[in-house]
Every structure is written in C-alpha cells, then in structure tokens.
Design a protein around this motif. Structure first.
Motif, mmCIF file in Angstrom:
data_model
loop_
_atom_site.group_PDB
_atom_site.id
_atom_site.type_symbol
_atom_site.label_atom_id
_atom_site.label_comp_id
_atom_site.label_asym_id
_atom_site.label_seq_id
_atom_site.Cartn_x
_atom_site.Cartn_y
_atom_site.Cartn_z
ATOM 1 N N ILE A 143 21.396 14.890 28.711
ATOM 2 C CA ILE A 143 20.723 13.629 28.440
ATOM 3 C C ILE A 143 19.715 13.691 29.569
ATOM 4 O O ILE A 143 20.037 13.670 30.764
ATOM 5 C CB ILE A 143 21.896 12.555 28.866
ATOM 6 C CG1 ILE A 143 22.936 12.710 27.546
ATOM 7 C CG2 ILE A 143 21.264 11.071 28.844
ATOM 8 C CD1 ILE A 143 24.104 11.620 28.003
ATOM 9 N N ALA A 144 18.403 13.772 29.187
ATOM 10 C CA ALA A 144 17.496 14.024 30.208
ATOM 11 C C ALA A 144 16.712 12.679 30.314
ATOM 12 O O ALA A 144 15.576 12.640 29.895
ATOM 13 C CB ALA A 144 16.708 15.189 29.839
ATOM 14 N N TYR A 145 17.531 11.875 31.169
ATOM 15 C CA TYR A 145 16.747 10.348 31.082
ATOM 16 C C TYR A 145 15.632 10.306 32.176
ATOM 17 O O TYR A 145 14.426 10.014 32.063
ATOM 18 C CB TYR A 145 17.704 9.573 31.572
ATOM 19 C CG TYR A 145 17.644 8.224 31.048
ATOM 20 C CD1 TYR A 145 17.620 8.296 29.401
ATOM 21 C CD2 TYR A 145 17.885 6.924 31.875
ATOM 22 C CE1 TYR A 145 17.569 6.663 28.948
ATOM 23 C CE2 TYR A 145 17.616 5.715 31.257
ATOM 24 C CZ TYR A 145 17.577 5.501 29.780
ATOM 25 O OH TYR A 145 17.494 4.309 28.984
ATOM 26 N N ALA A 146 15.795 11.025 33.437
ATOM 27 C CA ALA A 146 14.722 10.984 34.359
ATOM 28 C C ALA A 146 13.833 12.464 34.251
ATOM 29 O O ALA A 146 14.333 13.294 33.461
ATOM 30 C CB ALA A 146 15.549 11.223 35.906
ATOM 31 N N ASN A 147 12.593 11.998 34.569
ATOM 32 C CA ASN A 147 11.522 13.332 34.534
ATOM 33 C C ASN A 147 12.097 14.657 35.257
ATOM 34 O O ASN A 147 12.080 15.513 34.796
ATOM 35 C CB ASN A 147 10.377 12.778 35.192
ATOM 36 C CG ASN A 147 9.628 11.916 34.478
ATOM 37 O OD1 ASN A 147 9.922 11.730 33.010
ATOM 38 N ND2 ASN A 147 8.511 11.300 34.771
ATOM 39 N N ALA A 148 12.708 14.433 36.328
ATOM 40 C CA ALA A 148 13.492 15.579 37.093
ATOM 41 C C ALA A 148 14.200 16.397 36.236
ATOM 42 O O ALA A 148 14.226 17.531 36.372
ATOM 43 C CB ALA A 148 13.877 15.077 38.358
ATOM 44 N N VAL A 149 15.013 15.699 35.613
ATOM 45 C CA VAL A 149 16.209 16.346 34.718
ATOM 46 C C VAL A 149 15.514 16.994 33.599
ATOM 47 O O VAL A 149 15.609 18.235 33.224
ATOM 48 C CB VAL A 149 17.182 15.632 34.174
ATOM 49 C CG1 VAL A 149 18.208 16.057 33.197
ATOM 50 C CG2 VAL A 149 17.874 14.718 35.322
ATOM 51 N N LYS A 150 14.147 16.441 33.165
ATOM 52 C CA LYS A 150 13.329 17.031 31.794
ATOM 53 C C LYS A 150 12.941 18.446 32.296
ATOM 54 O O LYS A 150 12.913 19.180 31.718
ATOM 55 C CB LYS A 150 12.457 16.204 31.566
ATOM 56 C CG LYS A 150 12.820 14.895 30.681
ATOM 57 C CD LYS A 150 11.578 14.216 30.194
ATOM 58 C CE LYS A 150 12.174 12.700 29.479
ATOM 59 N NZ LYS A 150 12.406 11.690 30.399
ATOM 60 N N THR A 151 12.372 18.573 33.799
ATOM 61 C CA THR A 151 11.804 19.465 34.264
ATOM 62 C C THR A 151 12.873 20.605 34.827
ATOM 63 O O THR A 151 12.932 21.587 34.546
ATOM 64 C CB THR A 151 10.575 19.243 35.388
ATOM 65 O OG1 THR A 151 11.392 18.459 36.292
ATOM 66 C CG2 THR A 151 9.556 18.374 34.881
ATOM 67 N N ASP A 152 13.859 20.096 35.547
ATOM 68 C CA ASP A 152 14.665 21.005 36.380
ATOM 69 C C ASP A 152 15.901 21.473 35.150
ATOM 70 O O ASP A 152 16.058 22.665 35.703
ATOM 71 C CB ASP A 152 15.504 20.311 37.466
ATOM 72 C CG ASP A 152 14.265 19.779 38.622
ATOM 73 O OD1 ASP A 152 13.160 20.015 38.384
ATOM 74 O OD2 ASP A 152 14.581 19.041 39.479
ATOM 75 N N VAL A 153 16.257 20.758 34.615
ATOM 76 C CA VAL A 153 17.426 21.391 33.608
ATOM 77 C C VAL A 153 16.620 22.118 32.354
ATOM 78 O O VAL A 153 17.154 22.892 32.075
ATOM 79 C CB VAL A 153 18.461 20.213 33.300
ATOM 80 C CG1 VAL A 153 19.434 20.813 32.444
ATOM 81 C CG2 VAL A 153 18.789 19.542 34.548
#
Ligand code: ATP
Ligand code: MG
Length: 432
Positions: free
Chosen positions: A324-334
């Motif tokens: 669940i990549a809600y925040a932009n940081a999760v989209k990029t980092d994970v």
C-alpha cells in the motif's frame, strides 16, 4: 361453513397468470422491517410463470387493508397478502378481507381445538382470549395448512373465481406455507409458462454505450433486456416470460450468445452458470491456469484490490502480496518509483503507475504486477487531474499496459471502480 385444505373450494380458481402482492404491517411502512416476504414470493411465483403485476404495502389498519385488497382484486382477480394473521389486535387481515367478500367471521371449532391443543402442549393452561381470534375464519374460507406456526393461512374465493390468499407475516411461516401449499396449488392452475432470467456481467463500458451496442444489433434481441448498473459494472438481465420451460432455456441461451458476440470483451460472465461471478475470482483462475503469480501496488485504493483478491478461497497460490504505497516516499523508497518522474509528472501519472507495477513485481518476485494511483476525493482534484482521475497499470513479465480512467461517483465508488478496472486490465493483459 369452513373448509379444510383437503376439500376443493367452490368452483375452481381461474387460471392465474398475474397476481398482486399486498404486505401488511406498520413496521414495513416505518422501515424497521425490510419487506423480504414480497421479494421471496415474487421469485417463487416467477418460477411457475406467474407475473407479479403490482406490490403494495399497507399498515395495520382495517380500512387500509380492505381498500388495497379490493383495488388489487378488481385489477387482477388474484391477490396474495402477508402479515396481520396473528392473534393480536393489530392483526386485521381476516376481518378486512372478509369485508371485501361481504362475508361474516365465524368461529371454526376444529381450528379452536387445534390452537388449544398446541397451547396446552407448549405453555400449559387455558388458551388466552386473544388467541381465540385466530380460530375465527371468514364464512366459506379454506384454511391453508401452516406447518411452521399456529395461525393457518386463509384462502377466500368468490363465485367468479377471484381469490385472496392470506399468509402469515413471520418470514419462516410465510415461506413454508407458500412452498408447501400455495405454489403447488397455483402451479396446477397455471399455464406452464415460466418467468426465467439470465444475467450477463460487464465492466468497463458505460450503460449508455452498452445500450448503443445493443441497439445496433441486427436483428434485434427477441427478449427484453434490463440494465443493472453498479460501481463494479453493468449487469444485463434477459428475461423470458411467455415460454414453457425448455423453450425459455433455449431462447435465453441463444440470446446470451448473441449478446456475447456483440459486446465482446466487456462481458466477463455470460450467465451460463450463476451470472454472479466475481471478476477477482476469474482473474485468479486465469493466472492459475497460466502458472502466473501476482502482486499489487495500491495508492488510492489502499488495499481494496488486495482484499478483493484474497477474499477468494485458494488465492494464496496466485497472490504473493502487495504494497500500500499511499505516501510518495513509499512509492519511491519501497517500490522504487523514479523520484524525478514523480516530481515531474505527479503521483497520479502514467510513469508513476508503471513504476509501481514494476516495483510490485520486484519486491515480491511475482510474474504479474498490478498498480493503481489516483484521486478518490472529495478533495485533492485539480483542473487537469480532477477527482476521479485514476491511472492503472499491469506488468506481465515485463510487458506493460496502462490506462487513464476518469471515474465518477463518491470516494467509495471511485475506489471500487478503480479496483474493478484494474482487475479487468489484468484479465485483458494476460497472454492468450
Ligand atoms: P403473528 O402470528 O406472529 O402475529 P402475523 O401474520 O400477524 O404473525 P405480523 O404480525 O404482520 O404477522 O408479522 C410478524 C413478524 O414478521 C414481525 O416480526 C414482522 O416484522 C415480520 N414480517 C411481517 N411482514 C414481513 C414482510 N413482508 N417481510 C419480512 N418480515 C415481515
Ligand atoms: Mg402479528
């Protein structure tokens, strides 16, 4: 004289092909009880070819019941009521219908003995006066056996063959009496026609566009088609009302095939089995069949797609997991979405959704990655990306597909539509 269920009423009831249903009870009008009796009766009657021409609900009120029954009887000559048969003072079906037929109520000794016996066995002691009311029947009425409760149903018929069948309101008793007594009796007088439907499920094509395609069919459909839209798509229901059972089945099959030809990929369930298929289950089957595993990456749907898939028993051999990549940081980092692309195109964009689908595969080692990013609202929309803008993408072993969707509805509907659209895209993207 009161008759029991074994003897025939005076004159056979005329052939019944149209009926009206009247459900009785203040609680139905107030909305405290949902009228499931009318729905159940309508389905069972359709099975034997009897069309419900109208449904009415009235309160526990003598004049209201009388007026409704009289009007219904004038229109169809065949009326089914439910409720108001019990012993309490709000139970007024029998006196109301007796008035419509111009009959008195009289004590049915046999019924009184039966109720007293039942009461003695269950509660002991003498029968309360109020319960004696259940033993009163309109003159000339026939009792309909109740295998599931104390109050018998009542069948009342006039010389012209017009009839009213009164069933209890308690759903279990109503269903029992309908199935055990009334349906067999009506079947014996019916024409053998059945009302039968077949439902085909579509997604991804709006109702109006489906209607255009159907209108363009040459020759046109021979059966009426109902459009039943929901957030997941539009169900199409074909209904045959005029034919005998085997003819109806054959025509429904032929018409369903023609619809499938005309609408093509929009149809994901042709109704041959249930017409209730879940697209998530079909996607799992399609992956399993090809030996493919699957993972999800979800932003605006927050796990809805994963939940749809994992709700299906046996999904674990296909679904590996998701992010669940809600925040932009999760989209990029994970997920490894390219930061420059994200800053340039925004989180709701083709480059980002493709990066998410690839990332879902990379972190889970799945064969198929499916991704969703969008604006579910109610806030967050802009002029060029209004609420309802959603990007979906699939990555099937490196072959990618993406779509921009402009979805309508509230936040919930947009999320449901996005998940359903993503499932449809997976299905369309799998190798043949
Ligand atoms: P009883 O002998 O229990 O009084 P009755 O024939 O008088 O039976 P009602 O009093 O109208 O029936 O309703 C009994 C129960 O059945 C209530 O709990 C009511 O909410 C429920 N019920 C009545 N009508 C319907 C209906 N059309 N659909 C679903 N439930 C219903
Ligand atoms: Mg009651």
């Amino acid at each position: 004289m009161t008759r029991d269920s074994n003897s025939r009423p005076q004159g056979d009831p005329r052939t019944t092909d149209r009926i009206e249903i009247i459900t009785i009870g203040d609680e139905l009008l107030l909305g405290f009880t949902v009228d499931t009796n009318a729905a159940y009766a309508a389905r069972r009657l359709a099975d034997i070819g009897i069309v419900v021409a109208r449904r009415t609900t009235v309160g526990d009120d003598l004049t209201g019941i009388e007026t409704a029954v009289r009007a219904a009887l004038d229109r169809t000559g065949a009326v089914l009521t439910s409720g108001g048969l019990g012993p309490t003072s709000d139970d007024m079906s029998k006196p109301a219908v007796a008035r419509v037929f111009g009959r008195e109520l009289q004590l049915d000794e046999e019924q009184l003995r039966r109720i007293e016996e039942r009461w003695r066995k269950r509660f002991g002691g003498p029968l309360p006066a109020t319960n004696r009311a259940q033993a009163f029947m309109p003159v000339g009425a026939e009792k309909l056996q109740n295998n599931h409760g104390s109050a018998p149903g009542v069948w009342l018929q006039d010389d012209a063959g017009r009839w009213v069948a009164m069933l209890p309101g308690v759903p279990r008793e109503m269903r029992g009496m309908l199935d055990d007594t009334l349906i067999p009796r009506l079947r014996a007088t019916s024409t053998g026609r059945v009302v039968r439907s077949r439902t085909l499920r579509t997604t991804g094509v709006p109702e109006s566009a489906l209607a255009e395609l159907v209108r363009a069919m040459q020759p046109g459909l021979e059966l009426p088609l109902a459009y039943l839209p929901s957030a997941e798509g539009v169900d199409l229901r074909l209904t045959s009302r005029e034919l005998q059972s085997h003819q109806a089945d054959a025509l429904l099959e032929a018409q369903a095939r023609r619809l499938t030809d005309a609408l093509g990929a929009a149809i994901y369930d042709d109704g041959a089995n249930s017409g209730q298929s879940d697209l998530a289950a079909l996607v799992l089957d399609a992956c399993r069949h090809r030996g493919l595993t699957l993972a999800v990456a979800e932003s605006c749907t927050g796990g809805l797609l994963g939940a749809r898939l994992t709700a299906i028993p046996g999904s674990s051999d296909v679904v590996l997991g998701g992010v669940i990549a809600y925040a932009n940081a999760v989209k990029t980092d994970v997920l490894g979405v390219d930061l420059a692309a994200l800053e340039r195109d925004g989180a709701v964009s083709e480059s980002v959704v493709l990066g998410m689908a690839a990332g879902a595969r990379r972190v889970t080692r799945a064969d198929v990655g499916v991704a969703i990013t969008g604006i579910a609202g109610p806030t967050g929309g802009t002029a060029d990306k209004p609420v309802g803008t959603v990007w979906i993408a699939t990555d099937v072993q490196g072959r990618t597909a993406s779509r921009r969707l402009n979805l309508i509805g509230d936040r919930d509907e947009i999320r449901v539509r996005a998940a359903q659209s993503a499932l449809a895209l997976v299905r369309a993207s799998l190798p043949g």
